[in-house]
Design an enzyme around this catalytic site. Structure first.
Site, short mmCIF file in Angstrom:
data_model
loop_
_atom_site.label_atom_id
_atom_site.label_comp_id
_atom_site.label_asym_id
_atom_site.label_seq_id
_atom_site.Cartn_x
_atom_site.Cartn_y
_atom_site.Cartn_z
N ASP A 32 0.87 -1.18 0.00
CA ASP A 32 0.00 0.00 0.00
C ASP A 32 0.90 1.23 0.00
OD1 ASP A 32 -3.26 0.10 0.91
OD2 ASP A 32 -2.18 2.00 0.94
N ASP A 54 4.24 1.85 -4.48
CA ASP A 54 3.49 2.62 -5.48
C ASP A 54 3.46 1.77 -6.74
OD1 ASP A 54 2.58 4.29 -7.47
OD2 ASP A 54 3.96 5.94 -7.02
N VAL A 55 2.28 1.28 -7.11
CA VAL A 55 2.19 0.34 -8.22
C VAL A 55 2.53 0.96 -9.56
CG1 VAL A 55 0.57 -1.24 -7.11
CG2 VAL A 55 -0.31 0.71 -8.42
N TYR A 145 -12.64 6.99 -14.16
CA TYR A 145 -12.66 5.75 -13.39
C TYR A 145 -13.33 4.65 -14.20
CZ TYR A 145 -13.82 2.41 -9.70
OH TYR A 145 -13.95 1.26 -8.94
N LYS A 149 -11.80 1.05 -15.65
CA LYS A 149 -12.34 -0.28 -15.39
C LYS A 149 -12.73 -1.00 -16.69
CE LYS A 149 -11.56 -0.03 -11.07
NZ LYS A 149 -10.46 -0.82 -10.48
N THR A 180 -17.02 1.71 1.45
CA THR A 180 -15.61 1.87 1.78
C THR A 180 -15.28 3.36 1.83
OG1 THR A 180 -14.86 1.88 -0.52
CG2 THR A 180 -15.01 -0.28 0.57
#
Length: 251
Positions: A32, A54-55, A145, A149, A180
């Site tokens: 994370d 950090d992806v 977003y 996806k 969330t």
């Protein structure tokens, strides 16, 4: 023992998934960008492997996958890291739109590539991608977003064919709105959320991830009765129906 690597594992769906797999005896690895939450999660889950990550940094992803797998292997990759910003498209900065694509799409590709050589060594390898109901139809107030996806959905379908030939299943999980912080703490609340409601929690999604990791599921795994009904309707009703529905729900 089986091994699962979870990005975005210190909060929300990633955290709920880490807890579920840890409870069931898996070796869990979490990453994370929130180091404080990451350390707190690792302290809660005894023996959990963790690393700030950090992806969008492909080299860091490679190092993390290698170091986690060196402890015993890597059977399941759950690409959960992602960000969301709701609002009118023109009111969101170009930098923020870019960040959404970078993290949700490029980050997922970085981590999948990093995990690939280790997944090849597993007899039950699975990549589980965090997609969304927004991958079904472009969702107003979620434009970038939703676009991210759609990309996740396409990547999942393509890789399930390519990597499936090498013994790696690739699937995604497609929930609508989930209770969330990413949804609840947003500065702008899209009208579609209140019209559809938030009827799922992080544990519901974690249960779907658990099922996908342990069973030969379909490529796309929708979550929640309402969204499943929408998918059926989208297939059976005329093409313009979903468009009209989105216009109504987003007013």
């Amino acid at each position: 023992m089986r091994y699962i690597f979870i990005t975005g594992g210190a909060s929300g769906i990633g955290l709920a998934t880490a807890r579920l797999f840890h409870k069931n005896g898996w070796q869990v690895g979490i990453t994370d960008v929130n180091e404080t939450a990451l350390r707190a999660t690792a302290a809660e889950l005894e023996g959990c492997w963790y690393r700030p990550l950090d992806v969008t940094d492909d080299l860091a992803c490679q190092h993390a996958a290698r170091d986690f797998a060196s402890a015993g292997g890597l059977d399941v990759l759950f690409n959960c890291a992602g960000i969301l910003q709701m609002g009118q498209f023109e009111n969101i900065s170009a930098a923020r739109h870019k960040a959404i694509i970078d993290i949700n799409v490029t980050g997922l590709m970085n981590m999948s590539l990093a995990a690939y050589p280790f997944l090849l060594e597993s007899r039950n390898a699975v990549v589980i991608n965090m997609s969304s109901a927004s991958a079904m139809y472009g969702t107003p107030h979620f434009a970038s977003y939703s676009a991210s996806k759609f990309a996740v959905r396409a990547l999942t379908e393509a890789l399930d064919v390519e990597w499936g030939r090498q013994g790696i299943r690739v699937v995604d999980v497609m929930p609508p709105f989930v209770n969330t912080p990413m949804v609840n703490d947003a500065d702008f609340r899209a009208p579609i959320i209140d019209r559809m409601g938030v009827n799922l929690n992080a544990e519901d999604i974690a249960a779907t991830v658990w099922h996908a990791a342990n069973h030969n599921t379909a490529v796309h795994n929708p979550v929640g009765g309402a969204f499943k009904a929408l998918l059926v309707g989208n297939k059976l009703l005329p093409g313009g129906t979903t468009r009209r529905l989105m216009r109504f729900l987003s007013r």
